[in-house]
Design a protein around this motif. Structure first.
Motif, PDB file in Angstrom:
ATOM      1  N   THR A   5      42.726  47.547  44.047  1.00  0.00           N
ATOM      2  CA  THR A   5      43.314  48.010  45.301  1.00  0.00           C
ATOM      3  C   THR A   5      44.026  46.879  46.032  1.00  0.00           C
ATOM      4  OG1 THR A   5      41.535  49.623  45.528  1.00  0.00           O
ATOM      5  CG2 THR A   5      42.746  49.068  47.525  1.00  0.00           C
ATOM      6  N   THR A   6      45.173  47.175  46.633  1.00  0.00           N
ATOM      7  CA  THR A   6      45.873  46.173  47.428  1.00  0.00           C
ATOM      8  C   THR A   6      45.264  46.076  48.822  1.00  0.00           C
ATOM      9  OG1 THR A   6      47.493  47.703  48.350  1.00  0.00           O
ATOM     10  CG2 THR A   6      48.036  46.681  46.227  1.00  0.00           C
ATOM     11  N   LEU A   7      45.528  44.973  49.496  1.00  0.00           N
ATOM     12  CA  LEU A   7      45.035  44.783  50.852  1.00  0.00           C
ATOM     13  C   LEU A   7      45.559  45.876  51.784  1.00  0.00           C
ATOM     14  CD1 LEU A   7      43.624  43.126  53.071  1.00  0.00           C
ATOM     15  CD2 LEU A   7      45.698  41.710  53.215  1.00  0.00           C
ATOM     16  N   ALA A   8      46.843  46.186  51.680  1.00  0.00           N
ATOM     17  CA  ALA A   8      47.424  47.215  52.555  1.00  0.00           C
ATOM     18  C   ALA A   8      46.733  48.557  52.361  1.00  0.00           C
ATOM     19  CB  ALA A   8      48.921  47.346  52.289  1.00  0.00           C
ATOM     20  N   ASP A   9      46.486  48.946  51.110  1.00  0.00           N
ATOM     21  CA  ASP A   9      45.812  50.214  50.844  1.00  0.00           C
ATOM     22  C   ASP A   9      44.364  50.186  51.324  1.00  0.00           C
ATOM     23  OD1 ASP A   9      48.082  51.309  49.742  1.00  0.00           O
ATOM     24  OD2 ASP A   9      47.500  50.908  47.657  1.00  0.00           O
ATOM     25  N   VAL A 174      31.942  42.129  54.177  1.00  0.00           N
ATOM     26  CA  VAL A 174      32.953  41.117  53.851  1.00  0.00           C
ATOM     27  C   VAL A 174      33.622  41.484  52.544  1.00  0.00           C
ATOM     28  CG1 VAL A 174      33.345  38.666  53.347  1.00  0.00           C
ATOM     29  CG2 VAL A 174      31.614  39.332  55.038  1.00  0.00           C
ATOM     30  N   ALA A 175      34.952  41.444  52.533  1.00  0.00           N
ATOM     31  CA  ALA A 175      35.726  41.750  51.324  1.00  0.00           C
ATOM     32  C   ALA A 175      36.650  40.586  51.009  1.00  0.00           C
ATOM     33  CB  ALA A 175      36.540  43.032  51.519  1.00  0.00           C
ATOM     34  N   GLY A 176      36.878  40.353  49.701  1.00  0.00           N
ATOM     35  CA  GLY A 176      37.731  39.265  49.266  1.00  0.00           C
ATOM     36  C   GLY A 176      38.845  39.757  48.360  1.00  0.00           C
ATOM     37  N   PHE A 177      40.035  39.200  48.561  1.00  0.00           N
ATOM     38  CA  PHE A 177      41.223  39.581  47.813  1.00  0.00           C
ATOM     39  C   PHE A 177      41.825  38.348  47.158  1.00  0.00           C
ATOM     40  CE2 PHE A 177      40.424  42.805  50.847  1.00  0.00           C
ATOM     41  CZ  PHE A 177      40.950  43.987  50.358  1.00  0.00           C
ATOM     42  N   THR A 178      42.389  38.533  45.974  1.00  0.00           N
ATOM     43  CA  THR A 178      43.045  37.452  45.236  1.00  0.00           C
ATOM     44  C   THR A 178      44.545  37.699  45.210  1.00  0.00           C
ATOM     45  OG1 THR A 178      41.085  37.119  43.852  1.00  0.00           O
ATOM     46  CG2 THR A 178      43.182  36.264  43.011  1.00  0.00           C
ATOM     47  N   SER A 185      51.231  40.487  45.892  1.00  0.00           N
ATOM     48  CA  SER A 185      50.266  41.337  46.598  1.00  0.00           C
ATOM     49  C   SER A 185      48.877  40.703  46.593  1.00  0.00           C
ATOM     50  CB  SER A 185      50.192  42.715  45.938  1.00  0.00           C
ATOM     51  OG  SER A 185      49.680  42.612  44.619  1.00  0.00           O
ATOM     52  N   TRP A 186      48.080  41.092  47.586  1.00  0.00           N
ATOM     53  CA  TRP A 186      46.661  40.729  47.626  1.00  0.00           C
ATOM     54  C   TRP A 186      45.861  41.877  47.025  1.00  0.00           C
ATOM     55  CZ3 TRP A 186      45.408  35.894  49.196  1.00  0.00           C
ATOM     56  CH2 TRP A 186      46.295  35.214  50.030  1.00  0.00           C
ATOM     57  N   ARG A 187      45.015  41.582  46.031  1.00  0.00           N
ATOM     58  CA  ARG A 187      44.273  42.638  45.344  1.00  0.00           C
ATOM     59  C   ARG A 187      42.767  42.403  45.456  1.00  0.00           C
ATOM     60  NH1 ARG A 187      47.428  46.182  42.926  1.00  0.00           N
ATOM     61  NH2 ARG A 187      49.615  45.613  42.555  1.00  0.00           N
TER      62      ARG A 187
END
Length: 332
Positions: A5-9, A174-178, A185-187
């Motif tokens: 999932t992307t950060l925006a979604d 807490v969530a982390g995106f790469t 994109s941030w996923r």
């Protein structure tokens, strides 16, 4: 394989209010730009220090100023924010005509910038604070920023290391995106980060050992004593030189991070800044099941007296912080 999932979604699906969603996305955009500048610094001639100091009296790196300017350009243009405050600036910053923004942004644009020349991890720390309803549309006052960490609407960090990560909380875990360099994109890669309750790691700058108060020294000596000592477990000391990297390690592997006050000139109240570093990091650790303390009081309960107030901090696994507080309190 389905792409994460992307950060925006993620923000859309989580039902985050539109203004807060916009603010978080602008912070993530700024962090993506900073990651690029950090990565390319040896090629663009932006390694090294400038012949100037910030408001803290610390020598600025070229990338400190570049990262700060990126935040002003990117996040300053967001309608979410009425004003910004930075570790690198003496006073708050506000763009003309943006006083109707419902949030305030505080940030350390490049934490650990002394690591740049050795290609070690650096990062960004940020906190989003709500404005009072009756202040929205009015001139932003410095006093509006002086809120305890418990009132944060969101907080987090970006880590520029082996991967570029964006980790945050809006008050429900807490969530982390790469960062996916292929498309920018941030996923989502770390969907529910929790501080492990047990760890064999602690982080403190042992170079200042001779300046520590007795309680701090006793705790570190107990850690060093290992399995045969009072804490009953062998431990490893880790110190990255960037708070972001140590906080991220605690979220992944547990343990504690300590930056106490000490007897050096100017360090009696601590080294790290409450608004820009300690409150956001402490709140994030709390959201992941850990604790953050100045050895007596929860970091998120402390109301700042000034934009650049400093405090001592201990954060990490809840039981470990409780043990640390026992040792630190023994000196009273």
């Amino acid at each position: 394989m389905t792409q994460p999932t992307t950060l925006a979604d993620f923000l859309q699906d989580a039902g985050i209010p539109a203004a807060l969603r916009e603010g978080l996305l602008s912070v993530a955009d700024a962090c993506r730009d900073i990651a690029d500048r950090v990565e390319r610094a040896p090629l663009t001639g932006h390694l090294g220090a400038l012949q100037q100091s910030n408001v803290q009296g610390e020598t600025q790196k070229a990338l400190d100023v570049i990262a700060n300017d990126i935040f002003l350009d990117v996040c300053g243009a967001s309608s979410a924010f009425a004003a910004l405050a930075s570790e690198e600036m003496e006073q708050l910053w506000a763009r003309e005509g943006r006083s109707d923004g419902p949030y305030l942004l505080v940030f350390d644009p490049l934490d650990g910038s002394s690591n740049i020349e050795i290609s070690a991890p650096v990062g960004t720390i940020f906190s989003i604070l709500p404005r009072l309803d009756d202040r929205i549309g009015g001139t932003v006052l410095e006093a509006e920023f002086l809120q305890p960490g418990s009132r944060q609407a969101a907080a987090g960090y970006a880590l520029y290391g082996a991967q570029t990560l964006f980790v945050f909380s809006v008050g429900s875990g807490v969530a982390g995106f790469t960062l996916d360099r292929a498309d920018g994109s941030w996923r989502l890669t770390h969907p529910d980060m929790r501080v492990p309750p047990l760890s064999a790691e602690y982080a403190i700058n042992a170079a200042h050992r001779r300046h520590w108060d007795p309680g701090i020294l006793s705790y570190v000596e107990a850690c060093e004593a290992g399995a045969s000592g009072p804490l009953g477990r062998d431990r490893n000391m880790r110190w990255s030189g960037a708070m972001v990297a140590d906080v991220h390690r605690i979220l992944v592997r547990g343990g504690v991070f300590l930056y106490p006050a000490d007897r050096r000139p100017g360090q009696a109240a601590g080294k790290l800044r409450l608004l820009y570093e300690c409150a956001p990091a402490g709140w994030l650790i709390e959201q992941a099941g850990g604790r953050a303390s100045d050895s007596r009081t929860a970091i998120t309960a402390i109301r700042p007296g000034t934009l650049h107030q400093r405090v001592p901090i201990a954060l990490g696994s809840a039981d470990e912080i409780a043990t640390f507080e026992t040792y630190a309190g023994a000196e009273d």
